[in-house]
Design a protein around this motif. Sequence first.
Motif, PDB file in Angstrom:
ATOM      1  N   ALA A 181      21.252 -25.765 -25.398  1.00  0.00           N
ATOM      2  CA  ALA A 181      22.596 -26.068 -25.876  1.00  0.00           C
ATOM      3  C   ALA A 181      23.667 -25.495 -24.953  1.00  0.00           C
ATOM      4  CB  ALA A 181      22.783 -25.532 -27.295  1.00  0.00           C
ATOM      5  N   LEU A 182      23.431 -24.309 -24.408  1.00  0.00           N
ATOM      6  CA  LEU A 182      24.409 -23.707 -23.500  1.00  0.00           C
ATOM      7  C   LEU A 182      24.625 -24.575 -22.261  1.00  0.00           C
ATOM      8  CD1 LEU A 182      23.311 -19.967 -23.691  1.00  0.00           C
ATOM      9  CD2 LEU A 182      25.496 -20.910 -24.479  1.00  0.00           C
ATOM     10  N   VAL A 183      23.557 -25.129 -21.736  1.00  0.00           N
ATOM     11  CA  VAL A 183      23.678 -25.999 -20.567  1.00  0.00           C
ATOM     12  C   VAL A 183      24.268 -27.349 -20.964  1.00  0.00           C
ATOM     13  CG1 VAL A 183      22.427 -27.111 -18.670  1.00  0.00           C
ATOM     14  CG2 VAL A 183      21.738 -24.829 -19.455  1.00  0.00           C
ATOM     15  N   ALA A 184      23.838 -27.889 -22.077  1.00  0.00           N
ATOM     16  CA  ALA A 184      24.340 -29.188 -22.533  1.00  0.00           C
ATOM     17  C   ALA A 184      25.849 -29.154 -22.767  1.00  0.00           C
ATOM     18  CB  ALA A 184      23.622 -29.598 -23.822  1.00  0.00           C
ATOM     19  N   ARG A 185      26.369 -28.016 -23.218  1.00  0.00           N
ATOM     20  CA  ARG A 185      27.806 -27.883 -23.464  1.00  0.00           C
ATOM     21  C   ARG A 185      28.580 -27.474 -22.209  1.00  0.00           C
ATOM     22  NH1 ARG A 185      26.064 -24.975 -28.324  1.00  0.00           N
ATOM     23  NH2 ARG A 185      26.635 -23.021 -27.276  1.00  0.00           N
ATOM     24  N   GLY A 186      27.876 -27.265 -21.105  1.00  0.00           N
ATOM     25  CA  GLY A 186      28.537 -26.875 -19.867  1.00  0.00           C
ATOM     26  C   GLY A 186      28.919 -25.416 -19.808  1.00  0.00           C
ATOM     27  N   GLU A 187      28.397 -24.594 -20.729  1.00  0.00           N
ATOM     28  CA  GLU A 187      28.724 -23.170 -20.743  1.00  0.00           C
ATOM     29  C   GLU A 187      27.888 -22.381 -19.739  1.00  0.00           C
ATOM     30  OE1 GLU A 187      28.657 -21.683 -24.735  1.00  0.00           O
ATOM     31  OE2 GLU A 187      29.624 -23.489 -25.535  1.00  0.00           O
ATOM     32  N   ALA A 188      26.841 -22.987 -19.245  1.00  0.00           N
ATOM     33  CA  ALA A 188      26.023 -22.384 -18.187  1.00  0.00           C
ATOM     34  C   ALA A 188      25.703 -23.494 -17.192  1.00  0.00           C
ATOM     35  CB  ALA A 188      24.739 -21.793 -18.758  1.00  0.00           C
ATOM     36  N   PRO A 189      25.838 -23.238 -15.881  1.00  0.00           N
ATOM     37  CA  PRO A 189      25.584 -24.283 -14.898  1.00  0.00           C
ATOM     38  C   PRO A 189      24.112 -24.608 -14.720  1.00  0.00           C
ATOM     39  CG  PRO A 189      26.114 -22.227 -13.788  1.00  0.00           C
ATOM     40  CD  PRO A 189      26.343 -21.992 -15.262  1.00  0.00           C
TER      41      PRO A 189
END
Length: 257
Positions: A181-189
């Motif tokens: 979810a962190l990657v999907a939301r762009g919060e982690a590259p």
Amino acid sequence: MRWLGVLVMGLGLALGLVNAALAAPAPRPPIVLAAASLQESLTAVADAWARQGHPRPTLSFAASSALARQIDAGAPADLFVSADEEWMDYLAQHNRLRPGTRVSLLTNRLVLIAPAASRIRLAVAPGFPLARALGPGRLAMADPDSVPAGKYGREALTALGVWSGVERQVVRGENVRAALALVARGEAPLGIVFATDALASPAVRVVGLFPATSHAPIRYPVARLARSDNPEGEAFRRFLLSPPARTIFRRFGFGLR
């Protein structure tokens, strides 16, 4: 009037059968605790089982580590499906498994992901420039101290010689879906998840596949729990090993044992 007696006897027998059927307890749905990465696939398998006339299993998904600890603390359940062998070993050592029911069910692969719109390109190999690709950003992973996907991830990065360069940039998710979810939301590259998790989200893309030799084999064992007294639990465990269930798991990207 003999026919009347026969009729009365027949009616009595029929009523007795109806009463017996009404008195028999309905089958209870089995309770299944399963690794978070199994959400879509195991839900589809449970639906297929219910279509055969069985009560639909009650599914609960979380990190294998969290579920194993809940089971050890006495959580009521019939089956456990772990994303690694270690947490199943933990329960075996604490006598929480029913002997003879543990089976290695599925396999998976570990991948490096980025948001779908990202232009990052990396070849996952020894010494690859992961820290440079991250820049000031964070690397999303399931908790590498306890959660299977995170443990496999740290093992792979260590084997490839890049863990020390990115360790301080790791953001630890409570399970692999939190990292996704962190990657999907762009919060982690960038993030590390199972290949099946990446397939489940159109918001991410796979940057690279970790060499299978860089970490322990990813295996999903299933077992019936020692406290289970529900026959539907054993029946569903057997269904998980059947050709129809295996076909479903394969459709969601899992390998088969």
